[in-house]
Design an enzyme around this catalytic site. Structure first.
Site, PDB file in Angstrom:
ATOM      1  N   SER A  65       0.413  -6.173  -4.262  1.00 46.62           N
ATOM      2  CA  SER A  65       0.355  -4.947  -5.056  1.00 46.62           C
ATOM      3  C   SER A  65       1.542  -4.900  -6.036  1.00 46.62           C
ATOM      4  O   SER A  65       1.762  -5.885  -6.750  1.00 46.62           O
ATOM      5  CB  SER A  65       0.319  -3.739  -4.118  1.00 46.62           C
ATOM      6  N   ASP A 121     -11.171  -4.662  -2.523  1.00 42.32           N
ATOM      7  CA  ASP A 121     -10.040  -4.001  -3.182  1.00 42.32           C
ATOM      8  C   ASP A 121     -10.516  -3.487  -4.530  1.00 42.32           C
ATOM      9  O   ASP A 121     -10.801  -4.258  -5.438  1.00 42.32           O
ATOM     10  CB  ASP A 121      -8.907  -5.022  -3.363  1.00 42.32           C
ATOM     11  N   HIS A 127      -7.663  -2.271  -0.683  1.00 42.37           N
ATOM     12  CA  HIS A 127      -6.372  -2.762  -1.166  1.00 42.37           C
ATOM     13  C   HIS A 127      -5.424  -3.049   0.006  1.00 42.37           C
ATOM     14  O   HIS A 127      -4.649  -3.994  -0.038  1.00 42.37           O
ATOM     15  CB  HIS A 127      -5.780  -1.710  -2.099  1.00 42.37           C
TER      16      HIS A 127
END
Lengths: 607, 607
Positions: free
Chosen positions: B156, B320, B353
């Site tokens: 991320s 995601d 995610h």
């Protein structure tokens, strides 16, 4: 009432549920009187058979089409679809649209005055459900003198209302059209709604719902709307519209304020919304959506949707992630399992959930055909706008001429003769519905098509042929055992990923299967390979090796062995070549083979 | 410093950028002194070659692994991956993790005291970028005496830092691992961040950032976190975890408060977050993410990523939707276009995610193999944990025995002999990388594999073979003309959807192509069909008609004609049957054919 020339419409109001005849809500509370704001377009015919109810989504209102004044900047919210000559044709249908219960656009809701207290309801307004909204619409329809609705149509929350209509009042609805909707709000949707409600309730101006209507939780409501707006678009459409462009500059500002164009857009959406919408209504309506679960009170979705008598058209949109296509497919499969009349199309679009308002062309063709065939069920072809089967006659016995002139569809003539009058028929890979159309006209069958191609499935639906947008390779698990008399698979076996699984499934859901395929054992095929050492190209196998959509090559002999191994009974074999049927040395002489199969092991072919 | 026995680690602090040696930020502002909180695990080796920097995501901190005290309820945020014997093995690597600049977990940020004013920075803190975070990490690494990092790893926002590291300090990083990340924040991500910031700034307790740290915009921060949390999960995982279950009841409450379990979960996430996180940091860090665009200041992503010298491993996760796989693929394709060492896997997961924290097993195999092969690039096989090519010798000329014992892979031996020493080779449909591994060992090639199967591509990466998870049927458009000496397609042509497009693309990106396929003109195949009327099953075509993954049937003659029509030059033809090579009547006698192709029209085969 209506000025069709100028398309000027006036919102009308009626007060229903006067005490002591209040409406009992799903919660058990009673509510009345209820004022309802509504508009109508077109004229109710003398039989009262042409009434269409259009249901609006979260932030909509009764003003669906036309202009309220000639000075209006914009027409009603679904003017693209409703009007003379449009897909909901107001020269043919009498269209009604009303603001929902709990709304803030003329129908009684939390911003209305409570006659008992002479103050606004605020949070004293009872918690309502989609069922309650429909209950009020039902009272309105009765007030308008309509006994049966030709159709109830809606997208998103409007689709929930349409589904609720068909389940709650099965005898009052001939058809429903569900766009971009679901049988229930899922966890992710509840989560987004909850964040929106939290933003409103956390606003210090909310004051437990007793805010001044001119002020109120404007920041909180704007935040709720901004968030909701993201869920109405798609990642792709946001990228296309905004990307990473900046509002005023080509340089980052290095401050914490809004500066990307997507931020400006959301700010604008939020600011506009607070000027036209009530925060309490937002709380009540999102709660009603969260409460919506058509299966609630039933053991299963199947049991709940078994109440439906209406014809159903379901449309989803590929990039809709608020109500993703699988939610529509759950409805479709359940209704198909119940053996009801169901059509479905998943429209490819990058417009996200908003697609139901934007994909006008793709929706229109299906919707207009679906409505007209609901209005005139007996006239299959005359009213079929694409004139799919115009002038097509069905010969009782195929002539050699007929065979020769349609070499790829010889099998259609045979199949028509094999299917019993009045049967239930599932046609897999139904293309534009030609075979089902012929079977409906000459054998009076009840048909259902399945087709992977969006354009083709849309043509079926436009022609009044029930069809589901789907892929046999994903299985028929949605359909129950023996739900059809015949399952057809015409010249499609060889392109399937898993023909063995497909056949097993077909024999589970149908009493009999009729399967046709090109024979790779045909002498021209064999000779080409044997003598010339080339992959064969023939009338029935017309593709060069690298262009062929056929995944599998099989001969009549292969297919017989395959049926034997799988304990599939062969009830009939028909071998076709360009001169018609052939019986002598079929694996050499037939270009195409057609089989009637069953699970019975009374195999006509000896092994 | 570390107690490896008990895994007790202590967060350390260092003050860097003492005035007048402040850091100049990307905005042009200067900042210093900067305190940095960090932890280390393992021991730096004498060569200083084993240092791995782990970068945390939005709400993370320096405490990545182990326990700070024996009483801690939980270990560090990535303890599943970092530790003795784990994939980032602290007995082999020296691991560093620091809290980011602008954070609120020990590194200088808006909640720190500004030495100039002796008050908290608040909104006086300068707006920072991901580049600034990396700048501070670089200063820390120098302080720790590390010249070159073996790897920078992050998910991320952590992945953005890793990418920035490789671009900003190309000589200081040997490899980077990017998990669930992007080369820039897209419009949808900016939109979600903007709503979160709006919620914080709209809170009446925000007070322009000068809130009491014990109070502050708790409601707004909770709303921002609730919203963000939805984006970290997936529709599927939320459905699985929560569905429509209610907290306290099996009956709807008909009130406006939170009652679904998913609401409780979000309430809890929001409430927990405000106790451990600073609202101003949330504003600054989300703004830094919105500003992140590695291509900013360059004409294209290609030009920006051309700076990268490091080996790159990119991992995305199928569900995601915050950083969807296509964003990772943009990075992968760009780096591949630049001819750099790139590997990629899209892990199938429904965890959204958050998968980068949860899919430990799937990540571990690749990550541990990738790191060890970066540490010991010369030892291809000894350090390869799956021992893919253990004991496999490459004969200079294939013996009949070798051919017979591996009938399906006869062509491998041939291909090894056809490829020049030191070439750049792309192997399409590379499976577990056996051929590339052999070519690396015996021909010292630089290889890249492409493979559709996740498990197989993961095995390649674990074995130190650069490979991309992808599908040739989607094209090679990401690769530039003539970027390889050889493009290999071994026994795969016949399963492709569009073999003609694939070959054209292969000849565009490679100087030469080596293609092998089963010959449908082989006499046994012809005879089976001709005399027995059955679809053939042979050693090279081992499938029954309905099970075959082969989409196309072709003969040597078909292929020659095809090359002629497409103006593809045939540089070499090799025909193989079970006794080895054959030259006489190849279309009859060869079970398999192998072609060396080029765009030159110097065709060895006369037409």
């Amino acid at each position: 009432m209506n000025d069709l020339v100028k398309n000027i419409v006036t919102t009308q109001y009626v007060t229903l549920a006067h005490p002591p005849e209040e409406i009992t809500l799903d919660s058990g509370a009673v509510l009345g009187p209820i004022e309802v704001a509504y508009e109508t377009y077109g004229v109710l015919n003398t039989e009262g058979s042409n009434a269409v109810l259009v249901c609006h989504a979260l932030s909509g209102d009764a003003h669906a089409a036309g202009w309220n004044t000639p000075e209006d900047a914009k027409p009603g919210w679904w003017d693209t679809m409703i009007g003379p000559g449009k897909s909901i044709d107001t020269t043919r249908y009498f269209v009604v649209c009303s603001n929902i219960l709990g709304g803030c656009k003329g129908t009684t809701g939390p911003s209305s005055i409570n006659p008992k207290t002479e103050n606004r309801y605020g949070l004293q307004f009872p918690v309502i459900t989609v069922g309650d909204m429909v209950h009020v619409q039902y009272a309105l329809i009765q007030h308008l003198g309509i006994k049966t609705l030709l159709s109830v149509i809606g997208g998103s929350l409007g689709g929930m209302q349409a589904l609720e209509w068909a389940a709650r009042y099965p005898n009052a609805v001939k058809s429903i059209v569900l766009l971009a909707t679901s049988h229930s709000n899922g966890a992710q949707q509840i989560a987004f709604d909850a964040v929106g409600r939290n933003a409103i309730q956390a606003d210090s101006e909310f004051k437990e719902g007793n805010y001044d209507p001119e002020a109120g939780p404007r920041k909180g409501l704007a935040i709720a709307r901004m968030l909701a707006h993201i869920t109405y678009l798609s990642d792709q459409s946001m990228h296309r519209k905004f990307g990473r462009t900046l509002r005023d500059s080509d340089q980052l500002g290095y401050h914490l304020e809004s500066e990307f164009n997507v931020e400006t857009y959301l700010d604008h959406q939020g600011a506009r919304f607070v000027n036209r919408f009530d925060a309490n209504t937002y709380l009540y309506v999102t709660k009603a959506m969260d409460y919506f679960d058509i299966a609630s009170g039933f053991d299963s979705l199947d049991e709940s949707l078994a109440r439906i008598q209406a014809k159903v058209l379901v449309v989803s949109f590929s990039s809709d992630w608020l109500f993703p296509p699988y939610m529509s497919q759950d409805i479709v499969h359940t209704i198909a399992r119940n053996g009801k009349d169901i059509s479905y199309c998943n429209i490819k679009s990058d417009a996200g959930h908003d697609a139901f308002l934007l994909e006008v062309d793709a929706i229109s063709q299906m919707l207009s055909g679906f409505l007209i065939h609901t209005l005139y069920p007996e006239r299959i072809c005359e009213n079929c706008p694409p004139k799919l089967c115009e002038g097509r006659d069905v010969p009782s016995v195929p002539t050699p001429e007929a065979v020769l002139s349609r070499p790829r569809r010889v099998d259609y003539d045979m199949i028509v003769n094999l299917v019993d009058e009045g049967s239930r028929v599932l046609d897999i890979g139904c293309s534009e519905g030609e075979l089902l159309c012929r079977l409906q006209r000459s054998r009076n069958i009840t048909g259902l098509g399945m087709e992977v191609d969006q354009e083709k499935v849309a043509r079926c639906i436009a022609c009044g042929i029930a069809a589901i947008h789907g892929d046999i390779d994903r299985g028929l698990s949605q359909l129950p055992d023996n739900s059809f008399d015949y399952v057809l698979l015409s010249m499609t076996l060889q392109v399937l990923k898993k023909p063995d699984l497909a056949l097993k499934e077909m024999l589970r859901v149908g009493r009999k299967c009729i399967v046709s395929f090109p024979n790779f054992g045909y002498w021209r095929v064999r000779s080409t390979l044997f003598f010339q050492g080339r992959a064969p190209v023939t009338a029935h196998l017309p593709y060069a090796w690298h262009e062929s959509p056929n995944r599998h090559v099989l001969t009549i002999k292969d297919f017989r062995n395959f049926c034997s191994k799988l304990h599939i009974g062969i009830e009939k074999e028909i071998f076709l070549h360009s001169d018609g049927e052939t019986r002598f040395l079929p694996n050499l002489r037939a270009e195409e083979a057609l089989y009637v199969l069953s699970t019975s092991e009374n195999n006509i072919v000896a092994h």
